[in-house]
Write an enzyme that holds these catalytic residues in place. Structure first.
Site, PDB file in Angstrom:
ATOM      1  N   ASP A  50      -6.429   2.926 -12.510  1.00 38.76           N
ATOM      2  CA  ASP A  50      -6.310   4.523 -14.518  1.00 38.76           C
ATOM      3  C   ASP A  50      -7.698   4.490 -14.250  1.00 38.76           C
ATOM      4  O   ASP A  50      -7.489   5.903 -14.589  1.00 38.76           O
ATOM      5  CB  ASP A  50      -5.335   3.145 -15.512  1.00 38.76           C
ATOM      6  CG  ASP A  50      -4.021   3.809 -15.819  1.00 38.76           C
ATOM      7  OD1 ASP A  50      -3.542   3.936 -15.706  1.00 38.76           O
ATOM      8  OD2 ASP A  50      -3.262   2.676 -16.431  1.00 38.76           O
ATOM      9  N   ASP A 155      -0.503  11.109 -16.236  1.00 41.18           N
ATOM     10  CA  ASP A 155      -0.401   9.600 -16.217  1.00 41.18           C
ATOM     11  C   ASP A 155      -1.625   9.174 -14.348  1.00 41.18           C
ATOM     12  O   ASP A 155      -1.003   9.578 -13.982  1.00 41.18           O
ATOM     13  CB  ASP A 155       1.464   9.199 -15.977  1.00 41.18           C
ATOM     14  CG  ASP A 155       0.988   8.593 -16.348  1.00 41.18           C
ATOM     15  OD1 ASP A 155       0.554   7.366 -15.945  1.00 41.18           O
ATOM     16  OD2 ASP A 155       1.814   7.655 -16.837  1.00 41.18           O
ATOM     17  N   ASP A 317       4.699  11.237 -19.736  1.00 43.71           N
ATOM     18  CA  ASP A 317       5.452   9.900 -18.582  1.00 43.71           C
ATOM     19  C   ASP A 317       6.676  11.686 -17.742  1.00 43.71           C
ATOM     20  O   ASP A 317       7.526  11.020 -17.487  1.00 43.71           O
ATOM     21  CB  ASP A 317       6.009   9.202 -19.107  1.00 43.71           C
ATOM     22  CG  ASP A 317       5.218   8.387 -19.356  1.00 43.71           C
ATOM     23  OD1 ASP A 317       4.297   8.546 -18.340  1.00 43.71           O
ATOM     24  OD2 ASP A 317       5.231   7.672 -21.173  1.00 43.71           O
TER      25      ASP A 317
END
Length: 381
Positions: A50, A155, A317
């Protein structure tokens, strides 16, 4: 500016950033994720992925569009703790590896360099970036979004549980102007190039290394259609994608989240019954659901509110995936048929749930959603 030329550089920059991030996350998975880490519920590999992917993507964006805001999922606060040194070292190494050789690997860099005497766009490929530079890049994702100006939504690993299980996850990047999504790029490292090919089975660690047909990139610019190509391929290998033209919803199939906590599976089943859909739902993590229905590997994506509906969806998202579906012939809305509003901040606070389907049948799906929620006593959502 012709429609074909609109946001050409933003498109190229997004492709380069997502491609690099996908290579990085795939490397993290292959090197750090094992059956043992999953059994122990060890989330450290996805944490490394991430942060590293966000550092890479934000660095690429900032080198071309230094004034653009970025709404990202992560920030560097926890990374700056002394006990996080090992994690920081991994992130610095992985990010610099992913940022190597920009002129050869990033058409956008070469294009920008040919038009400008500025060397800034080359800086991150000619020498390793420092730890502080990469932490600062992560923190470029702290923007609040909003109704005006240029903004990116990122994301870095969408579908963390899918990532850890060896299933579907995605690197998702969208570019917005005045709250409207203009460019969407999604990389799915575990999604086959051909929609008819079998997807990797979750838990079969190392299976992906035996296949050369995995890793698909999806791209859309508003008004220019939707396309896919292998992640590592050149732009001339792009092929247009379109949603299935549905003559009867009874022959359609759903895509829905693996986790019941993300979308109400029971409500989805009732909606399928109301629409006459008998096919088993296709369950996968991440915005891979959006791109799957965009290319015809499924027809309807439902993400319905759970419980009292108080959860607010995050813009990162849905921004990229919604544009890709719409450019492939679909319509994306909330459960009341209202367009998703990406201009109110970091969340979709003015929308409840998400419904995506071919534009010809979207209204039918919305009516079934409404009826199912009324039957549950949740018609007020």
């Amino acid at each position: 500016m012709s429609s074909a030329a609109a946001y050409h550089l933003e498109r190229q920059v997004a492709i380069s950033a997502v491609t690099r991030a996908c290579s990085l996350t795939d490397k993290v998975f292959r090197n750090l994720v094992t059956a043992d880490t999953v059994t122990k519920k060890d989330k450290s590999p996805v944490t490394v992925g991430d942060y590293s992917a966000q550092a890479v993507v934000n660095t690429v964006i900032a080198s071309h569009f230094s004034a653009d805001a970025i709404v990202g999922e992560e920030d560097s606060k926890d990374l700056r703790n002394p006990e996080a040194k090992n994690l920081r070292d991994q992130i610095v190494k992985l990010a610099n590896e992913a940022l190597a050789s920009p002129a050869q690997e990033c058409p956008a860099v070469a294009d920008a360099a040919s038009k400008s005497s500025e060397a800034a766009s080359q800086a991150w490929g000619t020498q390793d970036l420092s730890e502080e530079a990469l932490l600062a890049a992560i923190d470029r994702g702290n923007a609040e979004g909003g109704r005006s100006g240029r903004c990116w939504a990122l994301d870095p690993i969408d579908g963390t549980k899918g990532f850890l299980r060896g299933g579907q996850y995605a690197v998702c990047l969208a570019f917005m102007v005045d709250g409207e999504v203009q460019v969407g790029v999604i990389g799915c490292p575990n999604l086959p190039h051909d929609a008819s090919s079998a997807k990797p089975k979750e838990g079969e660690f190392g299976a992906g290394a035996k296949r050369n047909d995995l890793g698909t990139l999806f791209v859309a610019v508003k008004g220019q259609g939707a396309f896919q190509r292998p992640i590592q391929a050149e732009s001339d290998s792009e092929t247009a994608i379109t949603m299935n033209k549905i003559s009867s919803l009874s022959s359609a199939s759903f895509c829905e989240s693996v986790e019941a906590g993300h979308s109400s599976h029971g409500t989805n089943a009732r909606i399928a019954e109301l629409l006459g859909i008998t096919a088993e739902p296709v369950r996968m993590d991440s915005q891979a659901k959006y791109v799957s229905i965009a290319r015809g590997d499924g027809d309807v994506y439902l993400r319905l509110p759970v419980g009292d509906g108080s959860y607010q969806e995050k813009i990162w998202d849905h921004a990229a995936g919604s544009l890709i579906v719409e450019e492939a012939g679909g319509r994306v809305s909330d459960i009341r048929g209202r367009s998703l509003d990406f201009g109110v901040g970091r969340t979709l606070k003015d929308n409840k749930g998400v419904v995506a389907a071919h534009r010809d049948v979207h209204d039918q799906v919305i009516r079934a959603v409404g009826q199912a929620l009324e039957e549950e006593g949740r018609g007020n959502l």
